[in-house]
Scaffold this active site. Sequence first.
Site, PDB file in Angstrom:
ATOM      1  CD  GLU A   1      18.875  19.833  16.945  1.00 14.32           C
ATOM      2  OE1 GLU A   1      19.185  20.871  17.146  1.00 14.32           O
ATOM      3  OE2 GLU A   1      18.893  18.872  17.601  1.00 14.32           O
TER       4      GLU A   1
ATOM      5  CG  ASP B   1      27.994  22.387  16.963  1.00 13.02           C
ATOM      6  OD1 ASP B   1      27.114  21.767  17.745  1.00 13.02           O
ATOM      7  OD2 ASP B   1      27.431  23.493  16.240  1.00 13.02           O
TER       8      ASP B   1
END
Lengths: 282, 394
Positions: A60, A71
């Site tokens: 990924e 995040d």
Amino acid sequence: MNPMPAAPGQEGGPGSVLTALFREAGRPLLMPYATGGFPDPAGCRRIIDTYLAAGADIVELGIPFSDPVADGPVIQASSTRALQQGVRPATVLELAAQAAAAGGRIVLLSYLNTILALTPERFFAQCAASRVLGVVIPDLPVEEAAELQATAREWGVDVVLLAAPTSPDGRLERIARAASGFLYCVSVTGVTGMRDRLRADLPAFLGRLRRCTDLPLAVGFGISTPAQAAEVARVADGVIIGSRLVRLVQEAGDLTGGLERDADIARYLGEVRAAMAAAATR
Amino acid sequence: MTLQQRFGRYGGRYVPETLVPALEELEAAYERYQDDPHFQAELSRLLADFAGRPTPLYPARRLSERAGCRVYLKREDLAHTGAHKINNTLGQILLATRMGKRRIIAETGAGQHGVAVATVAALFGLECHIYMGEEDMRRQELNVIRMRLLGAEVIPVTSGGGTLKDATNEALRDWVSTVESTHYIIGSVVGPAPYPVIVRDFQTVIGNETRRQILEKEGRLPDGIVACVGAGSNAIGIFHPFLDDAAVRLIGVEAGGYGLDSGRHGASLARGAGGVLHGSFSYVLQDEDGQIQEAHSISAGLDYPSVGPEHAYLRDSGRVVYTTATDDEALAAFASLARLEGIIPALESAHAVAHMLGGPRVHGFGEDDVVVVNLSGRGDKDVYTAARALGVGL
């Protein structure tokens, strides 16, 4: 632009290449994450090669974004650093194309605005040309996904939808119906980053999803130790590891030109693979 | 779903899946309570007895002479905590308590929203955490102290440029992690649906009062309404009840910073492009790759690289005309209003005043025209910034 036409059977859903990868493996897949262009484009390329050599099934690759709200601090810092190095979406697509040429299976992670700025048509065309199999868009809930999915499908790319433990059954059904490739199951309530423990209701959450779909379920967010990877491998079809690996890159010194860093990554992924294999045979 | 999710092509709900159920819960709560007589009675009581509403509509005689038309000031600076922000935070805290949330988080730029959140959290005895950019904490120190006195924890945000955008990112990250116990009081008409509608509705008290007050004083509607636009809550609040009155010109003033061509400004409607930031599709200051750019304004409250989606829609439709005032023009208006009317405005609100001080060539109103300027906040928080910039002795 001269995009590759989509091959038959690549239109997403049960016919997708991604789905087939999980089915054919017959074991949970190891899916390490790298922030595209971090610590720099050349270093990132070596990190991806290290992942592949260490047995990564799918890599990924994140496109750095200025405002990555899904995040935690580790991946945020890596994105900021990559942007400071001048990394652009085209840089990451190029890294993806190189990795795919070397036999890697690549899924991108991109925030929505990156795709809108390029236009979805051009973005997915470039994904197809770089042989990217799917794109995870962390700020795209299922309600807003249909149009992008239609464009992606024309190019044979899966838009990978996310499911969360906070999603009630009705939403999980809707997400499962619209999904293609695999489902990205968020294992914690929160942003990406290492956790001491995973949510106790993870097996129950995956069980709720299994009742609505037979698509593969990959679990990410918060997995850092081999023991946690094993815990997830017992109930999921894929284990996604991000912040722990990005942290290894951040902690590595420059003295050995990345050799020590790559050795650390290989050792860590070896331990994770062994733990996942042991869990699967139990 | 009965609440509006989109304004034309703008708005929507672009957030991590983890947050969607919380947004649905908020939407359901608001649908239930927006017409609930007990809820509305409690809100009206608090707005009157706690926040000091209605705020006056003041005919500003000396400002009018300078502006060349008849200017009224809608005195949101006189609302409790010193700005219009309290209208929204009172409404949202009532929703939060009804949803059983015991923990409140918020982002703040100038600190006016943070103070208004800390105030209502204290009023209801709830735990409160305010995210604020480090740069903003420096230039709005007074409000940091106020929030702490009110019992809130102020969390410095160092990522990005350390301003409102970055504080909003951190508040969203907190919310993704704590969504089951926490309500996020967004401070403006931005964010994912249903926030732009909820915040707008709570702020329309400004426009509704203005309408009643101007009819009392003038026997007619105003010819124009002027408000500053950062993310845009004070402007939507005063514009919205007049959208169907075509003869009322509506003018939004964005932060021109060092000038539009300097690249350092907060004028997303003037210079932005369609994009997604903080959960909705609107005009966004961004580069060709879609990376969000840092905004700049001397006023922390306008230092934001996007704008509420309804403003984006009103810009495209032409119903509202958007213009800009630079840092220097806002500073001059800040100083002028103090001397002309004995009112020290917030630097944000000074942008709206600056538009009128430009005179008829800028604002286009005739001497008999009646124009309402939304004085969205008071300027105590800005005295150090202004004194430094204007060279006034401290």
